[in-house]
Design an enzyme around this catalytic site. Structure first.
Site, PDB file in Angstrom:
ATOM      1  N   GLN A   1       0.805  -1.065  -0.033  1.00  9.49           N
ATOM      2  CA  GLN A   1       0.315  -0.027   0.011  1.00  9.49           C
ATOM      3  C   GLN A   1       1.004   1.260   0.053  1.00  9.49           C
ATOM      4  OE1 GLN A   1      -1.225   0.617   4.465  1.00  9.49           O
ATOM      5  NE2 GLN A   1      -1.952  -1.280   3.932  1.00  9.49           N
TER       6      GLN A   1
ATOM      7  N   HIS B   1      -0.012   5.713   0.775  1.00  9.03           N
ATOM      8  CA  HIS B   1      -0.907   6.644   1.057  1.00  9.03           C
ATOM      9  C   HIS B   1      -0.528   8.178   0.498  1.00  9.03           C
ATOM     10  CE1 HIS B   1      -1.757   3.652   3.956  1.00  9.03           C
ATOM     11  NE2 HIS B   1      -0.319   4.025   4.400  1.00  9.03           N
TER      12      HIS B   1
ATOM     13  N   GLU C   1       3.044   7.759   8.280  1.00  9.70           N
ATOM     14  CA  GLU C   1       3.061   6.750   9.602  1.00  9.70           C
ATOM     15  C   GLU C   1       4.520   6.736  10.169  1.00  9.70           C
ATOM     16  OE1 GLU C   1      -0.362   3.891   7.455  1.00  9.70           O
ATOM     17  OE2 GLU C   1       1.802   3.390   7.216  1.00  9.70           O
TER      18      GLU C   1
ATOM     19  N   HIS D   1       4.682   0.274   0.647  1.00  9.67           N
ATOM     20  CA  HIS D   1       5.213  -0.668   1.710  1.00  9.67           C
ATOM     21  C   HIS D   1       3.961  -1.645   2.049  1.00  9.67           C
ATOM     22  CE1 HIS D   1       2.639   2.589   3.550  1.00  9.67           C
ATOM     23  NE2 HIS D   1       2.487   1.644   4.458  1.00  9.67           N
TER      24      HIS D   1
ATOM     25  N   ARG E   1      -4.079   0.648  -2.732  1.00 11.65           N
ATOM     26  CA  ARG E   1      -3.462  -0.606  -2.410  1.00 11.65           C
ATOM     27  C   ARG E   1      -2.827  -1.003  -3.984  1.00 11.65           C
ATOM     28  NH1 ARG E   1      -7.954  -0.805   0.417  1.00 11.65           N
ATOM     29  NH2 ARG E   1      -7.635  -1.243   2.867  1.00 11.65           N
TER      30      ARG E   1
HETATM   31 ZN    ZN Z   1       0.340   2.059   5.306  1.00 11.12          ZN
END
Ligand code: ZN
Length: 445
Positions: free
Chosen positions: A101, A103, A138, A270, A289
């Site tokens: 995935q 972001h 993240e 990642h 995804r």
């Molecule tokens: Zn992630």
């Protein structure tokens, strides 16, 4: 200050033992436990234990923030992020690889969300990529060995890997990357693979798997590329026939040791493979995804968002003494975002007063999560004890906070908002928070 009860998320890739062991619960659990959510996410907010009535009903952190945004979030956070907690803190336990995935950036999320709104896609549609207008950087910190794929490996090393798999059918793909050993080459090869018809994937994948087995056999299970080859086999076992097995060969394979961390900025492709970790992210559900999932993969949108620049996925290390063991005090994991700031607090025998809460006008909300040992929290007149994976909610209105280990040592993760307090708005570097122990000594190196 209140004891916070995490929401337990059960996904198929979770573990029946890891989270239960951390919490001191019976295990194996009947269902895999994948994530503990500590936050005010509308999908599954944490509960305030102190509000639990005799019939078991409790107030959620989301309800508490809705009822008192100024007192809970503070004026600065409210002004910058609106009446919501800007971050979500998680504990995750992966027994199997999670989906590949990436972001979006804030701008990509805003544009994407508006586009999908215009198309009239319902917010809960499985075809929807953007469920909000926010980015989702993240930071993941390992609790024990943690395996992950993160960011594109440099093209030359990938050429070497593909050549070592030694499959004639890969020759055109190797030639493609060898001809352009840069961002453009990685984009071309990734695009070739992810748009390949399924029957072509079904022909190529078994040959790649056989190539990896041959390499491992020839190198007695090891060799310089052994770990990467084993990962291909492992992912292919879990997701047979998934084109993500091919894409995963383009990514850095990283093993984090206990306390080491990765920062995953926008566009970084990642996948977490295995292990237990603490993770903090901006309050968003925006995931694009790229395979290793039965869920919707929107290839054009993924290609729009991905950053094909190769990166060295070097773990951030959890130590304030270079080369030495972590020393008591607060260590901040650098992240270039205003939505959160994550630090770990290592406690010895001396009480430690956390920095950043002395100015009542600039205080924000925070969540403290104990992962090792037990700790006593004092906040004004209040006192709380936290043990394994117990957490506390500290509202902006709460005064100074002092921590003390109740065991010979204790480790606590501290999640706050990055946009306020020391260093606000600047790219963060480690050891930036004002950290002092009870004797007033500065523990920064
Ligand atoms: Zn992630």
């Amino acid at each position: 200050m209140e004891l916070l009860e995490a929401a337990v998320r059960s996904y198929a890739w979770g573990s029946r033992t890891a989270i239960a062991q951390l919490r001191g619960d019976r295990n194996p659990t009947p269902h895999p436990e994948a994530e503990l959510w500590l936050g005010a996410h509308p999908g599954d907010p944490a509960m305030l234990a102190g509000s639990r009535s005799e019939n078991g009903a409790a107030r959620s952190l989301l309800e508490q923030i809705d009822a008192d945004p100024v007192g809970q979030l503070g004026r600065q956070v409210l002004a910058q992020f609106g009446p919501r907690l800007p971050f979500l803190l998680k504990v995750l336990a992966a027994e199997e690889p999670l989906s590949l995935q990436a972001h979006p950036s804030k701008r990509q999320a805003e544009e994407g969300f508006d586009r999908e709104e215009e198309r009239g896609l319902p917010i809960d549609s499985p075809l929807r990529n953007y469920r909000d207008r926010n980015h989702k950087p993240e930071v993941v910190v390992a609790l024990g060995p943690f395996e992950a794929l993160a960011g594109f490996r440099d093209a030359a090393s990938t050429v070497e890997l593909l050549a070592a798999i030694d499959v004639p059918e890969l020759a055109p793909h190797i030639a493609l990357l060898r001809g352009e050993q840069d961002e453009a080459g990685l984009r071309a090869l990734f695009t070739t693979w992810i748009t390949m018809p399924q029957n072509a994937v079904d022909e190529l994948l078994p040959k790649v798997v056989q190539g990896c087995v041959r390499y491992l056999t020839a190198h007695s299970g090891g060799g310089p590329l052994g770990a990467v080859m084993r990962t291909v086999l492992e992912i292919s076992d879990t997701y047979p026939g998934d084109v993500g097995v091919l894409s995963s060969m383009l990514l850095n394979r990283v093993t984090l040791q206990d306390g080491e961390a990765l920062y995953l900025p926008a566009g970084n492709l990642h996948a977490y493979l295995r292990g237990v970790a603490v993770e903090v992210m901006a309050n968003s559900d925006n995931v694009l995804r790229g395979g290793l999932t039965p869920k919707h993969v929107d290839v054009p949108e993924l290609l729009r968002v991905l950053d094909f620049g190769s990166v060295d996925a070097v773990p951030m290390t959890d130590t304030t003494a270079p080369g030495g063991p972590p020393i008591p005090g607060e260590y901040e994991y650098p992240a270039h975002t205003q939505d959160f700031r994550l630090s770990r607090v290592l406690l010895g025998v001396d009480p430690l007063t956390l920095g950043g809460r002395d100015n009542p006008d600039a205080r924000g909300p925070e969540i403290l999560l104990c992962v090792d040992g037990a700790v006593e929290l004092r906040c004004g007149e209040q006192r709380l004890e936290l043990g394994g994976t117990q957490a506390a909610w500290i509202a902006a209105a709460d005064p100074a906070l002092t921590l003390r280990a109740l065991t010979p040592s204790a480790r606590v993760f501290r999640s706050t908002v990055g946009a306020i307090g020391p260093g606000a708005g600047k790219p963060l570097v480690s050891h930036q928070l004002d950290t002092a122990n009870s004797r007033g000594e500065d523990v920064r190196p």
